[in-house]
Design an enzyme around this catalytic site. Sequence first.
Site, PDB file in Angstrom:
ATOM      1  CG  HIS A  85       0.254  31.662 -28.914  1.00  0.00           C
ATOM      2  ND1 HIS A  85      -0.480  31.573 -27.747  1.00  0.00           N
ATOM      3  CD2 HIS A  85      -0.539  31.144 -29.895  1.00  0.00           C
ATOM      4  CE1 HIS A  85      -1.667  31.045 -28.015  1.00  0.00           C
ATOM      5  NE2 HIS A  85      -1.719  30.750 -29.295  1.00  0.00           N
ATOM      6  NE  ARG A 119      -0.766  26.842 -33.037  1.00  0.00           N
ATOM      7  CZ  ARG A 119      -1.865  27.352 -32.505  1.00  0.00           C
ATOM      8  NH1 ARG A 119      -3.041  27.110 -33.033  1.00  0.00           N
ATOM      9  NH2 ARG A 119      -1.796  28.128 -31.434  1.00  0.00           N
TER      10      ARG A 119
HETATM   11  C1  LIG Z   1      -3.759  31.095 -24.036  1.00  0.00           C
HETATM   12  C2  LIG Z   1      -3.768  30.064 -25.129  1.00  0.00           C
HETATM   13  C3  LIG Z   1      -4.766  30.085 -26.086  1.00  0.00           C
HETATM   14  C4  LIG Z   1      -4.775  29.122 -27.094  1.00  0.00           C
HETATM   15  N1  LIG Z   1      -5.819  29.111 -27.978  1.00  0.00           N
HETATM   16  C5  LIG Z   1      -5.890  28.112 -28.907  1.00  0.00           C
HETATM   17  C6  LIG Z   1      -7.007  27.989 -29.752  1.00  0.00           C
HETATM   18  O1  LIG Z   1      -7.960  28.760 -29.681  1.00  0.00           O
HETATM   19  N2  LIG Z   1      -7.014  26.976 -30.677  1.00  0.00           N
HETATM   20  C7  LIG Z   1      -6.002  26.067 -30.781  1.00  0.00           C
HETATM   21  O2  LIG Z   1      -6.061  25.169 -31.615  1.00  0.00           O
HETATM   22  N3  LIG Z   1      -4.919  26.164 -29.965  1.00  0.00           N
HETATM   23  C8  LIG Z   1      -4.854  27.148 -29.040  1.00  0.00           C
HETATM   24  N4  LIG Z   1      -3.770  27.225 -28.204  1.00  0.00           N
HETATM   25  C9  LIG Z   1      -2.712  26.216 -28.325  1.00  0.00           C
HETATM   26  C10 LIG Z   1      -3.169  24.909 -27.697  1.00  0.00           C
HETATM   27  O3  LIG Z   1      -4.049  25.152 -26.647  1.00  0.00           O
HETATM   28  C11 LIG Z   1      -1.990  24.117 -27.162  1.00  0.00           C
HETATM   29  O4  LIG Z   1      -0.982  24.019 -28.123  1.00  0.00           O
HETATM   30  C12 LIG Z   1      -2.431  22.707 -26.829  1.00  0.00           C
HETATM   31  O5  LIG Z   1      -3.572  22.733 -26.009  1.00  0.00           O
HETATM   32  C13 LIG Z   1      -1.309  21.957 -26.157  1.00  0.00           C
HETATM   33  O6  LIG Z   1      -1.828  20.755 -25.688  1.00  0.00           O
HETATM   34  P1  LIG Z   1      -0.858  19.640 -25.138  1.00  0.00           P
HETATM   35  O7  LIG Z   1      -1.750  18.538 -24.667  1.00  0.00           O
HETATM   36  O8  LIG Z   1       0.188  19.338 -26.128  1.00  0.00           O
HETATM   37  O9  LIG Z   1      -0.108  20.346 -23.898  1.00  0.00           O
HETATM   38  P2  LIG Z   1      -0.677  21.024 -22.587  1.00  0.00           P
HETATM   39  O10 LIG Z   1      -2.114  21.303 -22.670  1.00  0.00           O
HETATM   40  O11 LIG Z   1       0.220  22.155 -22.263  1.00  0.00           O
HETATM   41  O12 LIG Z   1      -0.478  19.884 -21.480  1.00  0.00           O
HETATM   42  C14 LIG Z   1       0.801  19.473 -21.062  1.00  0.00           C
HETATM   43  C15 LIG Z   1       0.650  18.458 -19.936  1.00  0.00           C
HETATM   44  O13 LIG Z   1       1.912  17.858 -19.696  1.00  0.00           O
HETATM   45  C16 LIG Z   1       2.147  17.787 -18.309  1.00  0.00           C
HETATM   46  N5  LIG Z   1       3.598  17.707 -18.112  1.00  0.00           N
HETATM   47  C17 LIG Z   1       4.578  18.487 -18.632  1.00  0.00           C
HETATM   48  N6  LIG Z   1       5.783  18.050 -18.239  1.00  0.00           N
HETATM   49  C18 LIG Z   1       5.565  16.950 -17.465  1.00  0.00           C
HETATM   50  C19 LIG Z   1       6.414  16.051 -16.756  1.00  0.00           C
HETATM   51  N7  LIG Z   1       7.752  16.178 -16.754  1.00  0.00           N
HETATM   52  N8  LIG Z   1       5.843  15.041 -16.044  1.00  0.00           N
HETATM   53  C20 LIG Z   1       4.484  14.906 -16.007  1.00  0.00           C
HETATM   54  N9  LIG Z   1       3.645  15.725 -16.664  1.00  0.00           N
HETATM   55  C21 LIG Z   1       4.182  16.727 -17.381  1.00  0.00           C
HETATM   56  C22 LIG Z   1       1.498  19.034 -17.774  1.00  0.00           C
HETATM   57  O14 LIG Z   1       1.282  18.908 -16.381  1.00  0.00           O
HETATM   58  C23 LIG Z   1       0.212  19.047 -18.611  1.00  0.00           C
HETATM   59  O15 LIG Z   1      -0.735  18.173 -18.020  1.00  0.00           O
HETATM   60  C24 LIG Z   1      -3.754  28.161 -27.185  1.00  0.00           C
HETATM   61  C25 LIG Z   1      -2.740  28.149 -26.224  1.00  0.00           C
HETATM   62  C26 LIG Z   1      -2.745  29.076 -25.195  1.00  0.00           C
HETATM   63  C27 LIG Z   1      -1.657  29.019 -24.184  1.00  0.00           C
END
Ligand SMILES: Cc1cc2nc3c(=O)[nH]c(=O)nc-3n(C[C@H](O)[C@H](O)[C@H](O)COP(=O)(O)OP(=O)(O)OC[C@H]3O[C@@H](n4cnc5c(N)ncnc54)[C@H](O)[C@@H]3O)c2cc1C
Length: 480
Positions: free
Chosen positions: A333, A368
Amino acid sequence: MQECFDTVIIGAGIAGLYTALNLDPAMRVLVLAKGSLERSSSVRAQGGIAAAIDSADSEDAHLNDSLIAGGFKNNTEALKILVSEAPRTVQNLMDYGVQFDRRADGSLDLSLEGGHSHPRVLHCRDATGREIIHRLMEAVSLNRNITVWEDAMAVGIRQILGGFGLEVLREGARVPVAAGSCVLATGGVGRVYEYTSNSASATGDGLLLAGQLGARIRHMGWMQFHPTAFADHQRECFLLSETMRGDGAHILNAEGREFLGGYDPRGDLAPRDVICRAMRAESRRLGDDRFFLDFSAVPAKFAEERYPNISAKLRAEGFSLTEDKIPIYPCQHYLMGGIDTALNGETNVRGLFAVGECAHTGIHGSSRLAGNSMLEDLVFAKQIAEELNGRTGFSAKGGSFGLPGRTGTEALPAGLRTELRAIMQRAYFIEPDPAAVVSGIERVREIRSMLDGSRFALTRQYVETKALANAAYLILKEVL
Ligand SMILES: Cc1cc2nc3c(=O)[nH]c(=O)nc-3n(C[C@H](O)[C@H](O)[C@H](O)COP(=O)(O)OP(=O)(O)OC[C@H]3O[C@@H](n4cnc5c(N)ncnc54)[C@H](O)[C@@H]3O)c2cc1C
């Protein structure tokens, strides 16, 4: 000729978009998403975001619950920033138009989740991440200083005079981009496992890019598994939100009995790692790894209104949310470790920042607390923006750079990603299997060195496979 920006943000999940929105509007900002803005783990987040806003709750209680869940391995300085900024942060989200659910009396509806001593999770039904992302996307579209490129993947990075030079794959072409500073917001590494809740974008690209610059990466073995994925054994697992247990759901063993109380006094409301280990022990005890989620004690009307998306998904699969025992199993997760950052979000490479799931701020410790991830994305995105807003002297405008020459044309051998996933699933799922870690890391080393060099064509598939091999190596090296 390269395109020049003051800051480039690689990633358009909650962490990337919120960083962009908090930067000084005088800055030219580029946000990259390697696919559509609708494809990120942020969009998939269900349960909600934690903040001690109830008068009977407190920042100290939020801090204490986070420490207990994290095995007291948390960075307490970072955690204090997290819990104290939480109420202001959720207010900012509401100012952007995020509609958190409210009770009949108009007060915010706060859910209880595993590991929390108090109900403190704000939510938008069972699709909180989607609501937040959509409101942030609207706000970004109104900011003329922010350029967003979808289907644009960062595949290489290096330091140049005044900042960073990036190689971006956009519409099949290699595009050079120069920026004074760079924020990695690329999300997690879940796709290195057979079963994960993460979106297809979670291939650990940020860790690969950070490694190319010599940035420090820590605690890759701190991996979180979620106990209640719907057991249809799809690659992208559908979660039955943890808030369901706060609302009265119970996990049952293969015999249809509640069993968690025998492993931990917190029972169904224990943190995720405790529950996953208990499920593993119970499946060994019974010689049967089937588990079920029982939501039958909860009134159907409430359940349908609170969990419309989960209910619709289950109905499509032939299950009733409240009448059936729903088959579940654990899946990968969340990554607690990642690119190591200071409190201002900067890595050990000056001008290079990391935020969100790819970053290691240390707030989570080794496991977490539910609802702290989106909160961390937002709070530390703001820290980074404030740091960059107060900084001068970063500008790659003058520096020109050329992309490295590349002649590789070979296609990737088939099956590498499948092999990496099988290795990880065997070697480290919930708990490491020492023998499988030893044999796994040997093969991962071979795959990793085979992918180095330039004989392969530079495609998204190639770079993602390389990033996955890198992530698998870093994880296994730590648990070896
Ligand atoms: C099913 C699910 C339920 C969850 N529920 C919760 C919850 O209820 N509460 C909570 O706090 N957290 C929750 N989480 C965890 C949380 O949602 C994520 O940890 C968090 O949203 C991650 O955000 P982020 O912006 O770091 O990455 P992400 O939202 O994964 O975004 C990553 C971005 O990077 C881009 N990217 C990646 N590699 C490249 C590259 N080489 N070049 C250009 N772009 C790239 C992708 O295209 C994307 O736009 C959940 C996660 C999941 C999967």
